[in-house]
Design an enzyme around this catalytic site. Structure first.
Site, PDB file in Angstrom:
ATOM      1  N   LYS A 124      -5.990 -20.486   1.643  1.00  0.00           N
ATOM      2  CA  LYS A 124      -6.934 -21.611   1.696  1.00  0.00           C
ATOM      3  C   LYS A 124      -7.650 -21.740   0.345  1.00  0.00           C
ATOM      4  O   LYS A 124      -7.762 -22.829  -0.211  1.00  0.00           O
ATOM      5  CB  LYS A 124      -7.923 -21.359   2.834  1.00  0.00           C
ATOM      6  CG  LYS A 124      -8.962 -22.417   3.053  1.00  0.00           C
ATOM      7  CD  LYS A 124      -9.474 -22.307   4.471  1.00  0.00           C
ATOM      8  CE  LYS A 124     -10.920 -22.184   4.696  1.00  0.00           C
ATOM      9  NZ  LYS A 124     -11.875 -21.449   4.044  1.00  0.00           N
ATOM     10  N   TYR A 139       2.549  -3.468  17.816  1.00  0.00           N
ATOM     11  CA  TYR A 139       3.328  -4.326  16.903  1.00  0.00           C
ATOM     12  C   TYR A 139       3.449  -5.725  17.494  1.00  0.00           C
ATOM     13  O   TYR A 139       3.128  -6.721  16.841  1.00  0.00           O
ATOM     14  CB  TYR A 139       4.708  -3.702  16.713  1.00  0.00           C
ATOM     15  CG  TYR A 139       5.596  -4.413  15.720  1.00  0.00           C
ATOM     16  CD1 TYR A 139       5.265  -4.473  14.376  1.00  0.00           C
ATOM     17  CD2 TYR A 139       6.804  -4.994  16.130  1.00  0.00           C
ATOM     18  CE1 TYR A 139       6.107  -5.096  13.457  1.00  0.00           C
ATOM     19  CE2 TYR A 139       7.648  -5.612  15.218  1.00  0.00           C
ATOM     20  CZ  TYR A 139       7.291  -5.662  13.881  1.00  0.00           C
ATOM     21  OH  TYR A 139       8.126  -6.277  12.974  1.00  0.00           O
ATOM     22  N   ASN A 154       0.829  -1.215   0.000  1.00  0.00           N
ATOM     23  CA  ASN A 154       0.000   0.000   0.000  1.00  0.00           C
ATOM     24  C   ASN A 154       0.857   1.255   0.000  1.00  0.00           C
ATOM     25  O   ASN A 154       0.348   2.368  -0.036  1.00  0.00           O
ATOM     26  CB  ASN A 154      -0.988   0.008   1.178  1.00  0.00           C
ATOM     27  CG  ASN A 154      -0.293   0.125   2.520  1.00  0.00           C
ATOM     28  OD1 ASN A 154       0.940   0.194   2.590  1.00  0.00           O
ATOM     29  ND2 ASN A 154      -1.065   0.157   3.593  1.00  0.00           N
ATOM     30  N   GLY A 207       6.498   1.523   2.426  1.00  0.00           N
ATOM     31  CA  GLY A 207       7.315   0.951   1.342  1.00  0.00           C
ATOM     32  C   GLY A 207       7.703   2.023   0.331  1.00  0.00           C
ATOM     33  O   GLY A 207       7.110   3.101   0.289  1.00  0.00           O
ATOM     34  N   GLY A 234      -6.921 -16.647   4.305  1.00  0.00           N
ATOM     35  CA  GLY A 234      -8.124 -16.976   3.530  1.00  0.00           C
ATOM     36  C   GLY A 234      -7.772 -17.186   2.062  1.00  0.00           C
ATOM     37  O   GLY A 234      -8.253 -18.120   1.409  1.00  0.00           O
ATOM     38  N   ASN A 246      -6.793 -12.143   5.865  1.00  0.00           N
ATOM     39  CA  ASN A 246      -7.015 -12.132   4.405  1.00  0.00           C
ATOM     40  C   ASN A 246      -6.006 -13.022   3.677  1.00  0.00           C
ATOM     41  O   ASN A 246      -6.353 -13.752   2.758  1.00  0.00           O
ATOM     42  CB  ASN A 246      -6.935 -10.698   3.874  1.00  0.00           C
ATOM     43  CG  ASN A 246      -8.124  -9.862   4.328  1.00  0.00           C
ATOM     44  OD1 ASN A 246      -9.206 -10.397   4.571  1.00  0.00           O
ATOM     45  ND2 ASN A 246      -7.926  -8.563   4.453  1.00  0.00           N
ATOM     46  N   ASP A 262      -3.925  -2.440  -0.093  1.00  0.00           N
ATOM     47  CA  ASP A 262      -3.767  -2.596   1.354  1.00  0.00           C
ATOM     48  C   ASP A 262      -4.319  -3.971   1.749  1.00  0.00           C
ATOM     49  O   ASP A 262      -5.519  -4.221   1.616  1.00  0.00           O
ATOM     50  CB  ASP A 262      -4.551  -1.481   2.061  1.00  0.00           C
ATOM     51  CG  ASP A 262      -4.429  -1.544   3.573  1.00  0.00           C
ATOM     52  OD1 ASP A 262      -3.945  -2.575   4.101  1.00  0.00           O
ATOM     53  OD2 ASP A 262      -4.814  -0.567   4.229  1.00  0.00           O
ATOM     54  N   TYR A 297      -5.171 -21.641  11.346  1.00  0.00           N
ATOM     55  CA  TYR A 297      -5.449 -22.043   9.960  1.00  0.00           C
ATOM     56  C   TYR A 297      -4.728 -23.342   9.610  1.00  0.00           C
ATOM     57  O   TYR A 297      -5.222 -24.164   8.849  1.00  0.00           O
ATOM     58  CB  TYR A 297      -5.073 -20.927   8.971  1.00  0.00           C
ATOM     59  CG  TYR A 297      -6.259 -20.061   8.617  1.00  0.00           C
ATOM     60  CD1 TYR A 297      -6.806 -19.202   9.563  1.00  0.00           C
ATOM     61  CD2 TYR A 297      -6.864 -20.133   7.367  1.00  0.00           C
ATOM     62  CE1 TYR A 297      -7.908 -18.420   9.258  1.00  0.00           C
ATOM     63  CE2 TYR A 297      -7.967 -19.360   7.056  1.00  0.00           C
ATOM     64  CZ  TYR A 297      -8.488 -18.506   8.004  1.00  0.00           C
ATOM     65  OH  TYR A 297      -9.584 -17.745   7.709  1.00  0.00           O
TER      66      TYR A 297
END
Ligand code: UDP
Length: 331
Positions: free
Chosen positions: A109, A149, A36, A40, A106, A103, A60, A163
């Protein structure tokens, strides 16, 4: 023609993400880079844009991630990663470590991809065990300035294991200790760019506290090699990657003064709240499981890093605008 493996790298324009892009391109992968651009810098990866096996998404990862086509691997490296960064953008730091990893997992997966997540020695907090082994649970202050953090990264590890255990997603967790090298942001507040920037601008070097706190600095190429090996291993639990060569910040300042030949003085400032007193990785596991250990000592690594910082323009050297906030901030 052999089918290329396809890898998504989040945080691709950051310090570590950009080095990972280079490595996976070199290994013949097709790289999907995502960032995003809050912390960076596009200049870290712009040399890759001309390649047919490189794509960039300005996105993002705290928001739903859509990547068309197949994915074999995901590296989740998006996150502010210096104390100054996560003090300035605490909510984004928490979101990328929690919503962002959700995200990514997911997506893994859905695509049947293997995920490697960037965790950190900060999960150990201000450690009471020295050196830190992976089975140490840490000493973290959840409501201190580093909590945003540290706790995001701890949550990220928990989510990743869930997961793995519940959905059977293939996961890898690297706990990264202090790492340095070319492409660090000069003004990200971390000690090495801070000292080198100060030396190059003719300013005194700012030691926080009395300089007796320790860190153990790993050269970025060694870290990338460790990550590459971990990704291709079959080990799902956290692995420390870092260089155990420990040094006090006071001695480190002296090394930088010698390296830059600048005759600067050191000045002392207050130690930030919850600043860990000592940090050194125990890398027995990485040695045993990955047959990995650091190969580049600080003298060599610092030489290469200094060459990078010296090549920056006057404008870059004096740029105190830490973030691309105005352009890219997402609240
Ligand atoms: N530090 C320092 N002067 C600076 C910046 C940092 O003495 O200008 C200290 C900081 O307080 C910490 C150490 O250097 O003890 C490493 O700081 P950094 O922000 O690089 O990483 P971290 O604390 O997350 O290991």
């Amino acid at each position: 023609m052999v089918e290329r493996k396809r890898i998504l790298i989040t945080g691709a324009a950051g310090f570590l993400g950009s080095h990972l892009c280079d490595r996976f391109i070199k290994e013949g992968y097709s790289v999907v880079a995502m960032d995003n651009l809050i912390t960076g810098q596009l200049k870290n990866i712009e040399h890759l844009f001309k390649l047919e096996n490189f794509e960039f998404y300005h996105h993002d990862v705290s928001k739903f991630i859509h990547v068309p086509g197949e994915l074999d691997y995901i590296l989740h490296f998006a996150s502010p990663a210096s104390p100054i960064d996560y003090l300035k953008i605490p909510i984004q730091t928490l979101k990328v470590g929690s919503l962002g990893i959700h995200n990514c997992l997911g997506l893994a997966k859905a695509k049947n991809a293997r995920v490697l997540i960037a965790s950190t020695s900060e999960v150990y907090g201000d450690p009471t065990v020295h050196p830190q082994t992976e089975d140490y649970w840490g000493n973290v202050n959840p409501v201190g300035p580093r909590g945003v953090y540290d706790e995001a990264k701890r949550f990220q590890e928990a989510m990743t294991m869930a997961y793995h255990n519940f959905h059977g997603v293939e996961t890898r967790i690297v706990r990264i200790f202090n790492t340095y090298g070319p492409k660090m942001r000069l003004n990200d507040g971390r000690v090495l760019p801070a000292f080198i920037g100060q030396a190059l601008r003719g300013e005194d070097l700012t030691i926080f506290g009395d300089g007796s706190q320790t860190r153990s600095f790993c050269y970025v190429d060694d870290l990338v090699e460790g990550i590459y090996r971990l990704l291709h291993s079959d080990y799902a639990y956290p692995v420390n990657i870092g260089n155990p060569d420990e040094i006090s910040i006071g001695d480190f300042a002296e090394e930088i003064i010698k390296l830059t030949g600048t005759n600067q003085k050191v000045i002392y400032k207050d130690l930030p709240v919850d600043d860990p007193k000592q940090r050194q990785p125990d890398i027995t596991k990485a040695r045993e499981i990955l047959n990995w250990g650091p190969t580049i000592d600080r003298a060599e690594g610092l030489k290469r890093t200094y060459a990078y910082f010296k090549s920056l323009t006057e404008e870059e050297l004096n740029d105190t605008n830490h973030y691309n906030f105005d352009k890219y901030i997402i609240r």
